[in-house]
Design an enzyme around this catalytic site. Structure first.
Site, PDB file in Angstrom:
ATOM      1  CB  SER A 234       9.902  -7.025  18.560  1.00  0.00           C
ATOM      2  OG  SER A 234       8.541  -7.384  18.451  1.00  0.00           O
ATOM      3  CG  ASP A 360       6.177  -8.596  25.786  1.00  0.00           C
ATOM      4  OD1 ASP A 360       5.185  -8.031  25.273  1.00  0.00           O
ATOM      5  OD2 ASP A 360       7.245  -8.781  25.177  1.00  0.00           O
ATOM      6  CG  HIS A 389       6.678  -5.826  22.919  1.00  0.00           C
ATOM      7  ND1 HIS A 389       7.144  -7.120  22.792  1.00  0.00           N
ATOM      8  CD2 HIS A 389       6.793  -5.263  21.689  1.00  0.00           C
ATOM      9  CE1 HIS A 389       7.517  -7.324  21.533  1.00  0.00           C
ATOM     10  NE2 HIS A 389       7.316  -6.213  20.857  1.00  0.00           N
TER      11      HIS A 389
END
Length: 426
Positions: A234, A360, A389
């Site tokens: 991320s 996502d 995600h």
């Protein structure tokens, strides 16, 4: 012979009578309920196999493109062939967990359904150039049978997400995978998130890579003979991609892998501000960021209006009132532009593998930098239709491993042990 022009009223009357009797008897006792369940299960299975389970695609403009078409984007290229030879997981069909393949469900459930492997870290605090301190969590793996000499034991640097630490389940799983490979792991905790004291009025952001450079230089000085690669998740992936784009060939990293990165911060923020995603994710992450700021209020309030920061309702408002000001950007748009890795991918000069899910909500499909990846032979992009995600759950009960974990393990092993094949990819 029965006439085709039968009485419709008689048919519906008899059918109604039959159903009423079956309800009185009990659907499952009569077999009707079992038939309904069996029919629904068969229909769901067909839908899952035809619409949910998909082959992982390379650099495909559309995640639903044909496998051969997707493979053609990298056919004949060295990196593509390397992945086919040493990371067979990238050519598999990804089967998301049968009962929770939807993006938001995968994202929300992963921290709860995946196990947290037991990991004992050795913490180290190192000084930054501005007088601040950085918390590093080492897993030395001194019992490694394949690499008993610590001076040359391969090292994997892990970068957690926006509010993540070395205790996140996805980080612990990568440490576990590295342990099985015999490698050493090091988790780079961003300033102020892991319980350490904030010594200067500065935290972190995706655009600023100074702390990451300090950490990499520290590892290189400590274990100069050990091969080093990095994995970012991320925001950690955004920071790693930005670092590699800035450094080009001037890095000691043998390669990198990035999971669920937000490639264009403008698009990511806009996606998270949609009503449902704002409710499920945006507000929660904003409150986590604010809690970290409030924890370090004594040192931060000397330079920033913390009360104003604490009134932010979204990540964008938090960045406007805190992050962009802290790092000296004229406007928040300037910060978001600088933080977006999409602008630096053309300058990456070491092998970088990227994994994103097309569903996502943190990194929408239309913002995945397919064209930029095609233009740089040092890059490879894997896109799954589902996975959310940092989800990528698979198996009936995904406690032990995910598709993301398997990609990490195979690619880390390939880079460390077969990395010579990745030289001169251009």
């Amino acid at each position: 012979m029965i006439s085709p022009e039968f009485n419709f009223n008689i048919l519906t009357r008899d059918l109604s009578h039959y159903v009423e009797n079956q309800v009185k008897v009990g659907l499952f006792d009569s077999g009707v309920g079992f038939s309904l369940v069996l029919g629904f299960s068969a229909a769901y299975t067909c839908y899952y196999l035809l619409s949910v389970a998909k082959i992982v695609y390379y650099c495909s403009r559309r995640a639903v493109a044909a496998a051969d078409e997707a493979a053609a984007h990298l056919r004949g290229k060295k990196f593509y062939q390397f992945l086919r030879d040493h990371c067979p997981v990238v050519s598999e069909t990804y089967y998301p967990t049968f009962w929770c393949w939807e993006s938001r469900i995968q994202t929300l459930l992963r921290p709860f359904v995946t196990a947290k492997p037991g990991v004992v870290y050795r913490n180290e605090l190192i000084k930054a150039a501005d007088g601040g301190q950085i918390s590093l969590d080492w897993f030395d793996n001194d019992d490694s049978p394949s690499h008993p000499d610590p001076s040359c034991r391969p090292t994997v640097l892990l970068l957690p997400g926006l509010t993540g630490t070395s205790r996140e389940s996805y980080i612990l799983h990568m440490v576990q995978q590295s342990r099985e490979l015999g490698y050493r792991c090091l988790v780079f905790n961003n300033r102020g998130v892991c319980g350490e004291t904030l010594l200067t009025p500065r935290t972190y952001c995706a655009a600023n890579t100074e702390d990451l450079e300090t950490v990499i230089e520290h590892i290189q000085r400590t274990y100069a003979a050990a091969p080093l690669m990095a994995a970012g998740v991320s925001m950690g992936g955004m920071m790693l991609a930005n670092y590699l784009g800035r450094k080009g060939r001037e890095t000691c990293l043998k390669g990198g892998v990035v999971f669920s990165a937000g490639w264009d911060v403008f698009e990511c923020t806009a996606s998270l501000e949609k009503p449902l995603d704002r409710f499920l994710f945006n507000s929660y992450l904003t409150s986590c960021l604010q809690a970290s700021v409030d924890r370090h209020r004594p040192v931060l309030e000397k330079c920033y209006d913390i009360d104003h920061v604490m009134k932010a309702k979204t990540i964008r408002e938090f960045d406007e009132r805190f992050t962009s000001i802290m790092f000296g950007y004229p406007t928040n748009d300037d910060y978001y532009r600088d933080a977006s890795p999409i602008h630096r991918l053309k300058s990456v000069q070491v092998p970088l593998l990227c994994l994103n899910a097309a569903d996502d909500v943190f990194s929408p499909n239309h913002a995945i930098p397919v064209e930029a990846v095609k233009q740089n032979p040092n890059l490879a992009m894997l896109i799954t239709c589902h996975g959310g995600h940092i989800g990528f759950l698979e198996g009936l009960w995904p406690r032990q491993s995910t598709y993301m974990d398997r990609v990490f393990k195979q690619f880390a092993k390939a880079v460390i042990e077969q990395g010579s094949r990745l030289q001169n990819l251009c």
